[in-house]
Design a protein around this motif. Structure first.
Motif, mmCIF file in Angstrom:
data_model
loop_
_atom_site.group_PDB
_atom_site.id
_atom_site.type_symbol
_atom_site.label_atom_id
_atom_site.label_comp_id
_atom_site.label_asym_id
_atom_site.label_seq_id
_atom_site.Cartn_x
_atom_site.Cartn_y
_atom_site.Cartn_z
ATOM 1 N N ASN A 131 0.703 -1.207 -0.102
ATOM 2 C CA ASN A 131 -0.078 -0.076 0.052
ATOM 3 C C ASN A 131 0.876 1.345 0.036
ATOM 4 O O ASN A 131 0.468 2.295 0.321
ATOM 5 C CB ASN A 131 -1.080 -0.130 1.187
ATOM 6 N N THR A 152 -2.516 -1.744 -3.674
ATOM 7 C CA THR A 152 -3.594 -1.524 -3.113
ATOM 8 C C THR A 152 -4.760 -0.616 -3.546
ATOM 9 O O THR A 152 -6.031 -0.682 -3.690
ATOM 10 C CB THR A 152 -3.807 -1.526 -1.426
ATOM 11 N N ALA A 167 -8.345 0.068 0.377
ATOM 12 C CA ALA A 167 -6.949 -0.510 0.443
ATOM 13 C C ALA A 167 -7.268 -1.636 1.360
ATOM 14 O O ALA A 167 -6.788 -2.761 1.131
ATOM 15 C CB ALA A 167 -6.005 0.519 1.399
ATOM 16 N N THR A 202 -5.702 -0.065 8.046
ATOM 17 C CA THR A 202 -4.926 -0.788 7.221
ATOM 18 C C THR A 202 -3.988 -1.757 7.734
ATOM 19 O O THR A 202 -3.775 -3.023 7.045
ATOM 20 C CB THR A 202 -4.344 0.040 5.950
#
Length: 272
Positions: A131, A152, A167, A202
């Motif tokens: 990410n 992502t 994400a 995340t």
């Protein structure tokens, strides 16, 4: 505190940070006597620690950064890149050696994971999930076929990580062998933490999708607590750090982490 004037800069700054935190502040003249270095050297060290956001300079010395500020401030990628580059390189070299050819590897956002990514270019046939825009750029800039990269998507943070529902949803559909995770802070009570609450969520998703979690964090992250706590220390398989921490801090790390690897400046490691 040691009086060895031949201490490496990062080791000396770790000792200064420990002194400032332990006593609630320290004066330049006190530090020069204990470290047997010049006023100018101590002032440069305090400048470096202040840029890192772990101390606040005051007249004649420094005090710890107020807890509320430390919990919520998120430096940008460029600012963090200038902090402890030698330590990050040592950590990255050792951590990257844990990735096996043909494996699925994830990397979170952060300057240390960015350093890990550069070393992973030597590992063949990987699938990389990240990410981090910066990490993805490392692989895209390399020769074609080095790795298959899954970026992502999501909302970009000051540290160039992509976070948020997009994400999180993408990561939730994936499973990877190994996660290299960068953090803002590591502590016994708060575990792993970050100032950005969306990034905290995340990171939780990344941890859930990983078979093995390797945290990459230099010694200054130990004892730092940010606003969003996202994992306990026992959810980490291994912490890879550098040798700059005082012995007492290193012993505390080893006591509370399932696995600790200390990367030395000569490329050596100390596993505990």
């Amino acid at each position: 505190m040691s009086d060895n004037h031949n201490l490496l800069a990062e080791q000396r700054r770790a000792l200064i940070l420990d002194e400032v935190r332990r006593r609630g502040g320290a004066r330049v003249n006190e530090l020069t006597r204990k470290l047997n270095v010049s006023d100018m050297t101590v002032r440069r060290d305090l400048d470096a620690l202040a840029r890192q956001g772990v101390v606040e300079k005051v007249h004649g010395g420094a005090v710890p950064v107020p807890e509320t500020e430390a919990r919520t401030h998120e430096p940008g990628f460029e600012a963090k890149s200038a902090l402890a580059p030698g330590a990050k390189e040592d950590i990255a070299r050792v951590a990257a050696a844990m990735a096996a050819p043909g494996s699925a590897v994830a990397l979170s956002g952060g300057t240390t994971t960015y350093a890990v990514a550069r070393h992973l270019l030597e590992v063949p046939d990987m699938t990389v999930v990240t990410n981090s825009v910066r990490v993805a750029d490392v692989f895209h800039a390399a020769k074609a076929g080095t790795a298959t990269v899954v970026l992502t998507g999501g909302v970009r943070t000051p540290s160039d990580a992509l976070v948020g529902p997009v994400a999180d949803q993408t990561i939730g559909t994936l499973r990877f062998d190994l996660l290299f995770l960068g953090v803002h802070g590591v502590s016994v009570d708060a575990g792993l933490s970050t100032p950005n609450l969306a990034e905290a969520e995340t990171n939780r998703r990344l941890i859930r999708s990983a078979r093995r979690v390797v945290v990459v964090a230099d010694h200054t992250k130990w004892g730092t607590v940010a606003l969003g706590s996202f994992a306990r220390l026992d959810e980490v398989d291994t912490l890879v750090t550098d040798g700059g921490a005082p012995d007492a801090v290193r012993a505390e790390m080893a006591e509370h982490l399932p696995g600790l690897v200390v990367a030395g400046g000569n490329g050596s490691t100390d596993e505990r």
